[in-house]
Design an enzyme around this catalytic site. Structure first.
Site, short mmCIF file in Angstrom:
data_model
loop_
_atom_site.label_atom_id
_atom_site.label_comp_id
_atom_site.label_asym_id
_atom_site.label_seq_id
_atom_site.Cartn_x
_atom_site.Cartn_y
_atom_site.Cartn_z
N CYS A 402 63.35 -5.70 33.50
CA CYS A 402 63.85 -5.80 34.87
C CYS A 402 65.18 -6.56 34.90
O CYS A 402 66.18 -6.04 34.44
CB CYS A 402 62.79 -6.44 35.76
SG CYS A 402 63.05 -6.12 37.50
N HIS A 529 58.23 -2.90 34.59
CA HIS A 529 57.49 -4.03 34.02
C HIS A 529 56.32 -3.52 33.18
O HIS A 529 55.20 -3.40 33.68
CB HIS A 529 56.93 -4.91 35.15
CG HIS A 529 57.96 -5.67 35.89
ND1 HIS A 529 58.32 -6.96 35.55
CD2 HIS A 529 58.74 -5.33 36.93
CE1 HIS A 529 59.27 -7.38 36.37
NE2 HIS A 529 59.54 -6.41 37.22
N GLU A 531 54.59 -5.00 31.12
CA GLU A 531 53.54 -6.01 30.89
C GLU A 531 52.31 -5.77 31.76
O GLU A 531 51.21 -6.15 31.39
CB GLU A 531 54.08 -7.43 31.09
CG GLU A 531 54.45 -7.82 32.52
CD GLU A 531 55.89 -7.49 32.88
OE1 GLU A 531 56.45 -6.56 32.27
OE2 GLU A 531 56.44 -8.13 33.79
#
Ligand SMILES: *[C@@H]1O[C@H](CO)[C@@H](O)[C@H](O)[C@H]1NC(C)=O
Ligand SMILES: *[C@@H]1O[C@H](CO)[C@@H](O)[C@H](O)[C@H]1NC(C)=O
Length: 600
Positions: A402, A529, A531
């Protein structure tokens, strides 16, 4: 549908979420399909407007719902994809009741907390529990409901009352309560005190909820006499008292519960005795809990950020790194680098000392890989840019998420394209070269702010890139976004000509999703993202890529021919064969997992 309610007593922050998700893991290990709901007795409607400093990380769901780290925990532990409705708050319940009142749904009657709010809560729970969340299309069998706060709080009263009624709505054998409490150790002799737990169980019972399990947090295992005392004073059998002491890693919690027969107690309370006999946590034990503790060869990753004092803000990033390290057989050494400290003292508004500056650079230089996670611009960005430059010029593996991607672009524009004033309009509206700009059509106000949120397709420009190989995908991948600013498409052609490839884009081709630098061991950044979709057994491809590159295993992995060679480790000779086997297994599993993930 059956329900397990997890409540907390004495103090908050006892790890109720971990307990609740661990019970979910136990049930899953018994072959039961599980879903979960988190109740937060706050008036906020979603977590989007809350400060990450006060509240920890904002976790983004597939549907764009902004949640906190608890839903992230459930998704990771149980490998689910939840929606914003799985987070129930006081604000959401009131909002929906008030909307109905305005519509005249209550036919002019007086609208009250009991029964209108409490009914709304029960209807919500039933509705959300009956949604398939594991990708199989099948409905869950058990819903784990975590009630935030501690019982007896004013805030949680309507929920407690609703759940008290709910146990009768769903009927006996379909509802049980797990109460998480604290057994503090006091005095020089280290006596475990049962009084706080006794009081909180008494409060729970007075509200009409009777626990089937008491999960007692303490630093050491509970002594037998303490357990018996708790059982007799709290009116439960000794086997219903669980000790939840500190363990070496979070994946041990389900194993600790299993060892005490928690799955049997819960299953028998829910009439699922046959399932309890099937409990199989072998993979969880060998693939996560034991494996994590046995990792030896270190890999050093510098996490360069601003909220570094607050690890919670980067919880999913840290978890994703752990998953990748499990898959790549490396022990994670996380170096936290405060980005502001990378800037020379005395420059700009910097207030740190020369020593802090030197320490930050020493940490960065010693790292095998650099990770710049998402965050907000302004203070600290110049330091992140220096970190990106260090990685690009030094051939150090870099992964940007990001803001970390925007940082990579700004750095490249300044150093390689020679646009010295390149900046983001987020913090420099007058930049002569705005390489990062506000997304024009995002200015529609969404509840809680203006954001491009949730799962999106990312189309790959070519299959000849690291991204395609890591994801085992030819055309497209899907990841979760949360951003307001994006790469200015006007500069893309020039950057590509200079070696920065934008290999992943949205359907229009004008919105950049993934970049890769040519002629660098691993210099990758994503606007999304990844994650949020990393799971213990399905490491996120980019995190895996970073760890593999940082430990010199990436090329071997990508060529897919051999398994990575483990560098010399201090291991007993007898373990070597087993370790080798484990290693092979992991890498094959990593590939398989990537393939599976892609199919879903
Ligand atoms: C649910 O939403 C509330 C209100 O915004 C927020 O405070 C809470 O952290 C969220 N909980 C989860 C588990 O996402
Ligand atoms: C970019 O913007 C920030 C914030 O206004 C400023 O401190 C910095 O000097 C700018 N950088 C350049 C190269 O213009």
């Amino acid at each position: 549908m059956k329900y397990i309610l997890v409540t907390g007593g004495v103090v908050s922050g006892l790890g109720k979420g971990v307990t609740a998700s661990s019970i979910g893991v136990l049930l899953k290990a018994c072959g039961v399909r599980v879903t979960s709901i988190k109740i937060d007795p706050y008036l906020n409607v979603d977590a989007g407007t809350m400060s990450p400093l006060e509240h920890g990380e904002v976790f983004v769901l597939d549907d764009g719902g902004e949640a906190d780290l608890d839903l992230g925990n459930y998704e990771r532990f149980l490998d689910l994809s939840l929606s914003r409705d799985n987070n129930l708050t006081t604000g959401k319940v009131y909002q929906s009741v008030i909307e109905r009142e305005r519509r005249g749904d209550y036919l002019g009657k007086t609208v009250q907390v009991v029964p209108h709010i409490t009914n709304e809560i029960q209807d919500w729970i039933e509705r959300v529990a009956h949604v398939s969340v594991d990708g199989s299309g099948q409905l869950p069998e058990v819903c784990v409901i975590e009630l935030g706060g501690t019982v007896g709080d004013i805030e949680s009263m309507p929920f407690v009352e609703a759940l008290r009624q709910f146990q009768f709505r769903v009927g006996a054998g379909n509802f049980c309560v797990v109460h998480v409490s604290l057994v503090p150790v006091i005095g020089a002799v280290g006596e475990q005190k049962t009084k706080p737990t006794q009081h909180s169980v008494a409060t729970l019972r007075s509200l009409g909820l009777n626990p089937s399990l008491l999960a007692c947090r303490s630093s050491e295992p509970l002594g037998d006499s303490v357990r018996e005392k708790l059982a007799s004073f709290c009116h439960v059998r000794p086997e219903q008292v669980l000790t939840m002491h500190d363990v070496s890693n979070i994946w041990r919690v389900p194993l600790m519960l299993e060892a005490q027969g928690a799955h049997k107690t819960v299953c028998s309370a829910l009439g699922l005795e046959a399932a309890a006999a099937r409990a199989d946590l072998h993979r969880w034990r060998t693939g996560l809990a034991d494996k994590w503790d046995a990792l030896v060869t270190p890999v050093r990753i510098a996490l360069v950020g601003k909220y570094v004092e607050l690890m919670d803000a980067y919880l999913s990033v840290t978890k994703a790194l752990q998953h990748a390290c499990l898959a790549a057989n490396r022990r994670l050494q996380l170096e936290i680098v405060e980005s502001e400290h990378l800037v020379a003292p005395g420059e700009g508004e910097a207030t740190h000392s020369q020593d802090e500056h030197a320490a930050a650079w020493a940490a960065l230089r010693s790292a095998d890989g650099v990770l710049v996670p998402g965050g907000f611009g302004g203070r600290g960005t110049e330091g992140k840019i220096l970190a990106a430059r260090h990685a690009r010029e030094g051939g150090v593996p870099y992964f940007g998420i990001c803001l970390g991607m925007q940082i990579a672009v700004i750095e490249f524009a300044r150093s390689v394209l020679g646009l010295a004033g390149a900046n983001s309009t987020e913090w420099d509206a007058a930049s002569p070269d705005p390489v990062v700009v506000f997304m024009p059509e995002i200015s529609v106000t969404h509840k809680g702010g203006t954001m491009r949120l949730g799962a999106r397709r990312v189309l790959l420009e070519t299959s000849d890139c690291v991204t395609a190989k890591l994801y085992q995908a030819e055309r497209e991948i899907q990841e979760r976004y949360r951003h307001r600013y994006e790469i200015n498409p006007e500069y893309v052609e020039r950057m590509e000509a200079a070696g920065l490839r934008f290999v992943g884009r949205d359907e229009t081709g004008a919105r950049m999703g993934v970049l890769e630098l040519r002629d660098h061991p691993f210099y990758v950044a994503a606007q999304f993202h990844p994650e949020f979709k990393s799971r213990p057994f399905k490491a996120s491809p980019f995190f895996l890529g970073l760890i593999l590159a940082a430990s010199g295993q990436l090329n071997t992995f990508l060529s897919g021919r051999a398994t990575p060679v483990s560098s010399p480790v201090k291991r007993r000779a007898t373990d070597a064969a087993a370790h080798k086997q484990q290693l092979d297994g992991t890498i094959h599993a990593a590939f398989q997992n990537l393939a599976v993930q892609e199919k879903q």
